[in-house]
Scaffold this active site. Structure first.
Site, mmCIF file in Angstrom:
data_model
loop_
_atom_site.group_PDB
_atom_site.id
_atom_site.type_symbol
_atom_site.label_atom_id
_atom_site.label_comp_id
_atom_site.label_asym_id
_atom_site.label_seq_id
_atom_site.Cartn_x
_atom_site.Cartn_y
_atom_site.Cartn_z
ATOM 1 C CG HIS A 1 -11.918 -0.208 4.286
ATOM 2 N ND1 HIS A 1 -10.786 -0.119 3.741
ATOM 3 C CD2 HIS A 1 -12.819 0.997 3.540
ATOM 4 C CE1 HIS A 1 -10.669 0.973 3.271
ATOM 5 N NE2 HIS A 1 -11.832 1.695 3.066
ATOM 6 N NE ARG B 1 3.791 -4.612 -20.316
ATOM 7 C CZ ARG B 1 3.632 -5.278 -21.502
ATOM 8 N NH1 ARG B 1 3.473 -4.220 -22.508
ATOM 9 N NH2 ARG B 1 3.546 -6.409 -21.467
ATOM 10 C CG HIS C 1 -15.916 5.096 1.708
ATOM 11 N ND1 HIS C 1 -15.485 4.001 2.356
ATOM 12 C CD2 HIS C 1 -15.041 6.206 1.708
ATOM 13 C CE1 HIS C 1 -14.156 4.311 2.488
ATOM 14 N NE2 HIS C 1 -13.942 5.660 2.217
ATOM 15 C CD GLU D 1 -13.313 10.030 3.490
ATOM 16 O OE1 GLU D 1 -12.373 10.319 4.272
ATOM 17 O OE2 GLU D 1 -13.375 8.895 3.597
ATOM 18 C CG ASN E 1 -5.830 4.355 5.703
ATOM 19 O OD1 ASN E 1 -6.461 4.661 4.582
ATOM 20 N ND2 ASN E 1 -4.477 3.722 5.641
ATOM 21 C CG HIS F 1 -11.037 4.760 5.938
ATOM 22 N ND1 HIS F 1 -10.820 6.126 6.283
ATOM 23 C CD2 HIS F 1 -11.156 5.089 4.364
ATOM 24 C CE1 HIS F 1 -11.298 6.928 5.523
ATOM 25 N NE2 HIS F 1 -11.388 6.329 4.450
ATOM 26 C CE LYS G 1 -3.879 4.928 -0.401
ATOM 27 N NZ LYS G 1 -4.630 4.757 0.943
ATOM 28 C CE LYS H 1 -5.889 11.480 -0.222
ATOM 29 N NZ LYS H 1 -7.128 10.595 -0.692
ATOM 30 N NE ARG I 1 -1.999 8.371 0.364
ATOM 31 C CZ ARG I 1 -2.189 8.397 -1.118
ATOM 32 N NH1 ARG I 1 -1.022 8.521 -1.734
ATOM 33 N NH2 ARG I 1 -3.273 8.486 -1.841
ATOM 34 C CD GLU J 1 -1.896 4.061 3.045
ATOM 35 O OE1 GLU J 1 -2.084 2.847 3.694
ATOM 36 O OE2 GLU J 1 -2.741 4.446 2.128
#
Length: 362
Positions: free
Chosen positions: A252, A121, A265, A185, A245, A248, A143, A227, A241, A237
């Site tokens: 993606h 956990r 990527h 990026e 993206n 992206h 993330k 960032k 935030r 987000e």
């Protein structure tokens, strides 16, 4: 040396950036957290280059260490890849007082972070990013995720690292294609919120591509600071935030349609930024000369801007499966208003996406 403080109250941490510091990892890290037993998670490429250096640093400081190596590749950012790590953690009796150290690129950081968020956990973890993309983006912000066959990063958690340790000298062993993918990026950060960084990238391309240590430290520190400023305002987000993206949504979609094994990527994001620029022009919110300046810089760093020969309808379908897409059949895009200024634009139609893609086909 740069130290950037990410202020997230109880989840705050330091990003430590310098060159030639990997052998001193344990000495530096012990100033920020307690290390007793650690599990280094890496891949078979990075492990061969830097695994022994990191392990020796930890062992010389009296810290018990195990090394978990998984094969290199985006396809291992999956439940199967996570299970390999869980098995090793259990076999070696890693517990909640232990620390996972993610040493590798974005795949390792995301995967090891996801495992650390879910094992028992949640146990602490440290990021040691070894690719430029990971150093400037995925190692900062908490993330963590694995991919689903239908969509990237669909299964994950927000789990902040306890410490981010960046040695820019490790970039000297990075393949040229990976370096350029990471530069996408950096350019993205400049485009959406840091016009000064964008200008620095325009003025110093030769030095950066030749791996000048001072330039690399500058762009990594600047990107991390940018960032961190966004993450501090919106850790999970819920609003601002999302501007990170940029590029992206299309990116993606391209990755999903090509099973994550054709484009890096950063390459997919570069194409996504070019399409997003054309979309913004078509919607009347951005001047064409800004898009040309953006695309010129992407090409200057050897990044693609033309949309590939893919089924556009499949890419749009993948966009709708993306967690950032709206549920009303329309899509949410991050778009530019100017260099250094981005907005979140709601309700983009499939026809608008299709038209922008068609205009950017090579």
């Amino acid at each position: 040396m740069n130290q950037i403080h990410v202020d997230l109250e109880k989840n705050s941490y330091i990003i430590h950036i310098d060159k030639g510091i990997l052998p001193k990892f344990a000495e530096i890290a012990k100033n920020h957290l307690t290390l007793s037993k650690t599990a280094i998670v890496t891949n078979d490429v990075v492990g061969k280059l830097y695994g022994n250096i990191l392990k020796e640093s930890l062992n010389s400081a009296g810290i018990e260490t195990i090394v978990i190596e998984i094969p290199d590749g985006e396809e291992y950012k999956s439940f199967a890849g996570a299970m390999m790590i869980y098995d090793a953690l259990i076999e070696n009796r890693i517990n909640r007082q232990s620390v996972i150290i993610a040493m590798g690129g974005g795949v390792i950081g995301d995967l090891a972070g996801f495992v650390s968020a879910t094992y028992m956990r949640g146990i602490p973890f440290i990021q040691i990013p070894t690719s430029l993309l990971a150093q400037v983006d995925s190692s900062v912000g908490g993330k963590t995720a694995i991919n689903h066959p239908k969509a990237k990063n669909m299964i994950g958690a927000f789990h902040q690292p306890k410490f981010v340790f960046i040695d820019v000298d490790v970039l000297k062993t990075l393949p040229e294609r990976e370096l350029k993918a990471g530069l996408a990026e950096v350019i993205k950060h400049g485009i959406i919120m840091d016009a000064e960084l964008f200008g620095y990238m325009e003025d110093n391309s030769a030095k950066i591509l030749n791996l000048d240590s001072q330039c690399l430290e500058q762009i990594v520190a600047r990107s991390c600071r940018d960032k961190a400023n966004i993450v501090e305002q919106d850790e999970k987000e819920s609003n601002i935030r999302a501007i990170l993206n940029y590029g992206h949504t299309i990116g993606h979609g391209i990755e999903a349609v090509t099973d994550y094994n054709v484009y890096r990527h950063g390459e997919a994001v570069s194409i996504g930024m070019a399409v997003a620029g054309k979309l913004a022009v078509n919607l009347g919110i951005l001047d064409e000369d800004i898009v040309e300046r953006q695309n010129h810089l992407l090409k200057k760093y050897g990044l693609p801007t033309d949309f590939p020969d893919l089924d556009i309808d499949r890419v749009i379908e993948a966009i709708h499966l993306d967690k950032k897409s709206k549920s009303n059949g329309k899509s949410r895009f991050v778009l530019l208003k100017d260099i250094g200024e981005a907005i979140i634009y709601e309700n983009v139609t499939d026809d608008q996406i299709r038209n922008a893609i068609m205009e950017m086909k090579g």
